[in-house]
Design an enzyme around this catalytic site. Structure first.
Site: not given
Lengths: 519, 661
Positions: B33, B36-37, B181, B479
């Site tokens: 949300a 884009i949401g 490191c 898939c």
């Protein structure tokens, strides 16, 4: 988390930390795209949006959120049940019967306290008749599905003076839409171009050449030798080559191969990456640095011949650039951005210093060609972006449809895009001629043919396009509105901020097949 | 409602009565949300979707408000899913929005749950979650519309199992990582110091109480310098005193100084004692608290031989010459993604701090964080939108940079680098979410021919590029698997029950994995007797059955819980009926199927290799970790065998995959 703290606690915790205020925090993600200059331009803009349709409010939403300074919605109509169902910036059924402009402005303003919104319930037809100067106070006017007669009047008015606002014309029907920008001239300094300026290895400036020649590669220890920056290696190798080849850089394929082999031969140890970098970048030695082909034509701009103290600063700067490039070695001023390369810190800093000093020197020369005083920050920005400058010249809206021949030519070149545009134009024509009839395929076809030279065949793409228009000639689908709102607002932001390159022409959108195209 | 007919006129006219009436029955899952949401939720509510489940794990931040238009300033810190649902629901009286404030990766969101939706729309901002939802949708056979935006760019991709590529058919670039490191003792770029500060120092001072030696054990195994590791280990242990002081209200200001002393003075002195390390690189300079404060501090600096890497962060290599704690000359702001040229209006946090200012910021941010610990916060980790942590990371990374002669960064730049900030604006999200709905409508209408992979691009000549979809990548590790599910009580079901049950009559030799863990292979079946719970294989996880000969496609089993009406004395597990029939084929090396975690343990093979280390070994181990999918190749490589790449050649023979659920 302390996201919602007020400005005081956000800024006074420690005096030295330079913490941003709430505004910077709100706009953080977009400031990384267009910087403070773009934001300032946006905040100084005044927009007029004609109609409070779903598409209009979708466009506005995307301009209010990033903080445009002011917007006015001009709309004399009342909210209908259809509006309530497709326009997110109305308050559903409770808005029905109220002024569309007032309802939309109220809800849009909730999105950003920093934006001033105004509802004007006046009638655009009357304003065009009685008070044309109304439009002058805005920087940009957006018209969505404006009645074609009024659109014609408005575009003619705004075209009549180059200082009048830019006009964004947006038309949509169902899943089809088109939009275009009407402006006289748009000069862009910060185009955010992808091309990187030349390092001038082929035309090394004296200090760089001197430095490259002064180094004694053979007396260096292995550490030093493996950290000579590739820029220095190339300048040196090219200089040595020229001595043996009548002052010419490698010309033929074989010569280039030989040159590269020579660079690799300079290695003391097989794993000296700096020489590998030099070999990979060797093309810079025979790619001549000159004024880029996109920039040279700008020097022929008619504005440069009639400069006056009141001419736009851009053209004064362009004039100075032309003068600069007219001098040997016929290049644009240097910019001091050195790319990342294998080097010791000391040698890198030294090289950077050489470039920086030369940059300063060339900027001084450039500035001496200026005929008017220009702010130093603007000079810096201009010089830094000189390789990406852009000047767009726009057209009056509707010019394409005024020329049957041109339209026919476009139709054969890009049938899909032009067919959709033609269908939208036919729809507008039928609105004028048959205001009370729902358009049919026959009406739209004959209107389209009227725009073309007699006897022009309409391609199949045209039937597809009118099919959609006949089905939904007035529908403003929320999803099309949302998408169109994004595309149009994007271009409006580019125009206002004068950053990035906006569309140049008419953008046609088909959301059944999901494509966009330009004509 | 009197207006009901009017308000749906447009949508009906365009969608057609059949599809429109189906929309109100359609169950859609919207994941995310955010930018884009919010746009997408608005669009699908107005388009007429009837049942929307909206899930997001985040809360609202001030920096969301420039595009996430369902939120207001008063909503800051509230759940995004809840507020978005409240704001959007009134726009369609017939919509039912179910907001969920949770992480999509939680176990209750299993295959069963995903199967209950007709379509899934992704509106996520991170690769990890996007890949997870992709896998769940592939397993549950639910169509998915995938999306992403970055600045002016965006993408929408519809995904249907067996018909189109899935999200993982094309390998995604993995995030850049650094050898431990480089981060802990030999940084050479600003990003090294920033990673050190946010991922290591923050954790040591304000995070969980752990000795952080696991990472070092791992590094040692990978052949990094043993003496250096020993020193780092000692350094980690000595943190406990500082941790204690930070949590003790009586220590007041002294804790910050104590932390400074340890990190920027004694730890650096310890490292300096290893002369070997500094033979070929510039040694760091221990910092002096008092001298920096009274501005009498002078950097001792040999001419360093920096080690610029090929893909470092620009601008690079330019160590400012510090005199009396004041940075000498520095370039104007160079934010990586925005042009600040000609910016008269410079932003406050784009100012470069002096050494003294950095130290003051270090003290003040440490104190602020310490106060939060004393007021009951158990741990604090870096969050780019949490100013205290951002200040701390800015200050401490810049102090470290000063000690190592690396260029300092402004708070603005540190935020972008540490927070992986991607520019985001409303316009792009609006375009992308409009495209998502269009693709979703095509999917629901099953007009597969109209599906497009759409990119919003930078070119003004063609704003949108739409390309037809590709078929699944036959090598895809996600898939191309045959998915099935087993409902069970993991306390009573053994691994053997499931594996043997699924294989049925077949007696082929298999290896069994959970994610990257190997649980069994033909020569090692001890775990078959153990319950799933004891193996930590529970709801929402996947068991993978890999054919030992590579002749048959991999079977991936999603684990679910027994149905609510399952009799208490019934069987402990329910197998799918019929059993999955994985297609016979050559199963080759799958592409990377799990995102490598951003861990300091792993070295990027292209990073600078320190001469003292047995580099070939380290590189090899890094390569191994990249192939994280359960595959034969990986195991063989671990056994020290090398597998020829010819297996790939046979993959074209891919038959149609039959999945039986």
């Amino acid at each position: 988390m302390h996201d919602s703290q007020d400005i005081e606690t956000a800024t006074t915790a420690v005096a030295t930390e330079g913490r941003p205020d709430d505004k910077t925090r709100r706009y953080d993600r977009q400031l990384r795209l267009w910087a403070a200059t773009g934001q300032a331009a946006l905040e100084n803009a005044r927009l007029l949006v004609i109609s409070g349709s779903a598409t209009s409010t979708s466009i506005l939403k995307n301009l209010v959120l990033p903080g445009v300074g002011h917007f006015t919605i001009l709309d004399h109509t009342e909210v209908t049940p259809e509006d309530a169902g497709n326009n997110f910036f109305l308050e559903g059924p409770s808005s029905i019967g109220k002024s569309r402009a007032e309802e939309a402005v109220r809800l849009l303003c909730e999105l950003n306290e920093g934006v001033v919104g105004k509802a004007d319930t006046g009638n655009v037809a009357e304003i065009l008749d009685k008070n044309p100067s109304y439009f002058e106070s805005f920087s940009l006017v957006i018209a969505h599905n404006l009645h074609p007669v009024l659109l014609d009047k408005l575009s003619t008015l705004l075209w009549s003076d180059p200082t009048y606002p830019i006009l964004a014309v947006v038309n949509s029907a169902g899943f089809l839409a088109e939009f275009s920008l009407q402006f006289h001239e748009h000069a862009i300094i910060e185009s955010h171009s992808d091309t990187t300026p030349s390092l001038r290895i082929d035309k090394a400036f004296p200090a760089l050449l001197e430095y490259a020649k002064s180094l004694d590669f053979s007396s260096m220890d292995s550490m030093e030798h493996s950290h000579i920056p590739y820029v220095v290696i190339l300048v040196r190798a090219l200089e040595d080559w020229k001595k043996q080849h009548d002052g010419k850089s490698p010309q033929t394929y074989d010569q280039k191969k030989e040159f590269k082999a020579k660079i690799l031969d300079m290695k003391l140890k097989i794993d000296e990456e700096n020489f590998d970098e030099a070999e990979a970048q060797a093309y810079r030695c025979w790619t001549e640095t000159n004024v880029p082909s996109d920039i040279a034509p700008l020097f022929d701009d008619p504005q440069l011949d009639s400069l006056s103290p009141t001419s736009p600063l851009f053209f004064h700067l362009l004039y100075a650039l032309k003068k600069f490039a007219a001098q040997p070695p016929h290049v644009l001023p240097l910019t001091s951005t050195l790319p990342d390369m294998k080097a010791s810190t000391a040698s890198y800093i030294h090289l950077q210093r050489l470039y920086k000093d030369q940059t300063t020197e060339e900027k001084r020369t450039f500035t001496s060609f200026l005929q008017v005083p220009v702010d130093d920050d603007l000079v810096d920005s201009f010089v830094k972006n000189a390789h990406g400058l852009k000047v767009l010249r726009g057209k009056k809206w509707g010019l394409l449809d005024a020329s049957p021949e041109q339209l026919a030519e476009k139709l054969s070149m890009s049938p899909r895009e032009t067919s959709t545009h033609l269908a939208m134009s036919a729809l507008r024509a039928s609105t004028i001629k048959h205001p009370d009839i729902r358009p049919t395929a026959e009406i739209l076809t004959s209107e389209a043919k009227a725009l073309l030279p007699p006897g022009t065949e309409l391609p199949e793409e045209f039937s597809n396009a009118i099919g959609e228009l006949v089905r939904a000639p007035t529908a403003d689908l929320p999803n099309t509105a949302a998408l169109l709102g994004g595309l149009v607002a994007q271009e409006v932001i580019k125009m206002i901020t004068k950053q990035y390159i906006p569309i140049d022409g008419c953008c046609v959108i088909d959301l059944i097949e999901t494509w966009t195209g330009m004509i | 409602m009197s207006t009901a007919a009017g308000r749906t006129t447009h949508a009906k006219a365009i969608l057609g009565p059949e599809l429109y009436s189906r929309l109100s029955e359609t169950k859609v899952l919207l994941v995310g949300a955010g930018g884009i949401g919010c746009e997408l939720l608005k669009n699908i509510v107005l388009t007429g979707f009837g049942h929307i489940t909206l899930l997001d794990l985040d809360t609202i931040d001030l920096s969301n408000l420039n595009r996430q238009f369902l939120f207001r300033k008063k909503d800051v810190k509230q759940s995004k899913a809840l507020v978005a649902a409240q704001t959007a629901a009134p726009f369609n009286p017939n919509v039912k929005i179910t907001p969920i404030y949770a992480n999509i990766k939680e176990p209750q969101f299993d295959i069963e749950w995903f199967s209950s939706f007709d379509i899934v729309l992704n509106a996520l901002d991170n690769l990890d979650a996007r890949r997870h939802v992709n896998k769940m949708c592939m397993a549950a056979q639910v169509p998915l519309v995938e999306s992403g935006t970055a600045g002016y760019l965006g993408q929408v991709q519809p995904l249907v199992k067996d018909l189109t590529e899935c999200f993982d058919c094309i390998p995604k670039p993995t995030p850049k990582t650094f050898p431990v490191c480089t981060i802990r003792s030999t940084p050479s770029q600003p990003i090294h110091c920033i990673v050190w500060s946010k991922s290591y120092l923050m954790g040591q001072l304000f995070g969980e109480d752990e000795d952080a030696t696991g990472e070092l054990d791992e590094a040692e195994k990978q052949g990094e310098n043993a003496q250096e590791i020993a020193t780092l280990r000692k350094e980690a242990q000595a943190f406990s005193a500082v941790r204690k002081a930070l949590r003790d209200p009586t220590s007041k200001e002294s804790a910050a100084r104590m932390a400074f002393q340890k990190v920027f003075d004694s730890d650096i002195c310890n490292l300096l004692s290893m002369a070997d390390m500094w033979r070929h690189r510039a040694p760091p300079t221990p910092l002096d608290f008092g001298k920096i404060m009274d501005e009498s501090f002078v950097m001792r600096r040999a001419v360093p031989a920096a080690e610029p890497s090929a893909n470092g962060h620009p601008p690079h290599g330019a160590a400012p010459v510090l005199v009396n704690g004041q940075p000498g000359q520095h370039d104007s702001q160079q934010s990586s993604s925005s042009s600040t040229s000609g910016a008269k209006v410079a932003l406050k946090d784009q100012k470069k701090l002096t050494l003294k200012e950095n130290l003051e910021l270090f003290v003040s941010s440490t104190n602020r964080l310490a106060t939060r610990l004393q007021n009951g916060e158990e741990t604090i980790s870096f969050d780019k939108d949490d100013d205290d942590t951002l200040d701390f990371v800015t200050a401490s990374s810049n102090l470290r940079s000063a000690a190592y002669g690396i260029e300092e960064k402004t708070r603005w730049e540190v935020k972008e680098m540490a927070g992986n900030i991607i520019p985001a604006i409303a316009t792009t999200n609006a375009v992308i979410s409009g495209l998502i709905v269009l693709q979703a409508l095509h999917l629901l209408r099953k007009s597969y021919g109209r599906l497009r992979n759409v990119h919003l691009q930078f070119k003004p000549s063609v704003p949108l590029s739409a390309i037809t979809l590709s078929s699944p990548n036959p090598n895809c590790g996600i898939c191309r698997d045959t998915y099935t599910k087993v409902l069970c009580d993991p306390t009573k079901t053994t691994l053997g029950d499931v594996v043997k049950g699924i294989l049925g009559q077949s007696d082929r030799e298999v290896g069994v994995y959970e994610d990257k863990r190997i649980l069994a292979d033909p020569d090692w079946d001890d775990n078959y007797e153990r319950t799933l719970e004891s193996l930590n294989v529970t709801r929402g996880k996947f068991l993978t059955i890999v054919d030992e000969e590579g002749d048959v496609a991999t079977i991936t089993i999603g684990l679910g819980v027994l149905p609510g009406n399952h009799p208490a004395d019934g069987p402990a597990f329910i197998l799918p009926d019929p059993l999955p029939q994985p297609p016979k084929k050559v199963k080759s090396v799958p592409v990377t199927s799990t995102p490598p975690r951003a861990s300091l343990k792993r070295s990027a093979p292209d990073d600078d290799i320190i001469e003292l280390e047995p580099s070939s070994k380290r590189q090899k181990s890094a390569a191994n970790q990249d192939i994280s999918s359960p595959s034969k190749k990986r195991r063989l490589e671990e056994d020290g065998l090398v597998l020829m790449d010819t297996a790939n050649d046979k993959l074209e023979e891919e038959d149609e995959v039959i999945v039986v659920d």
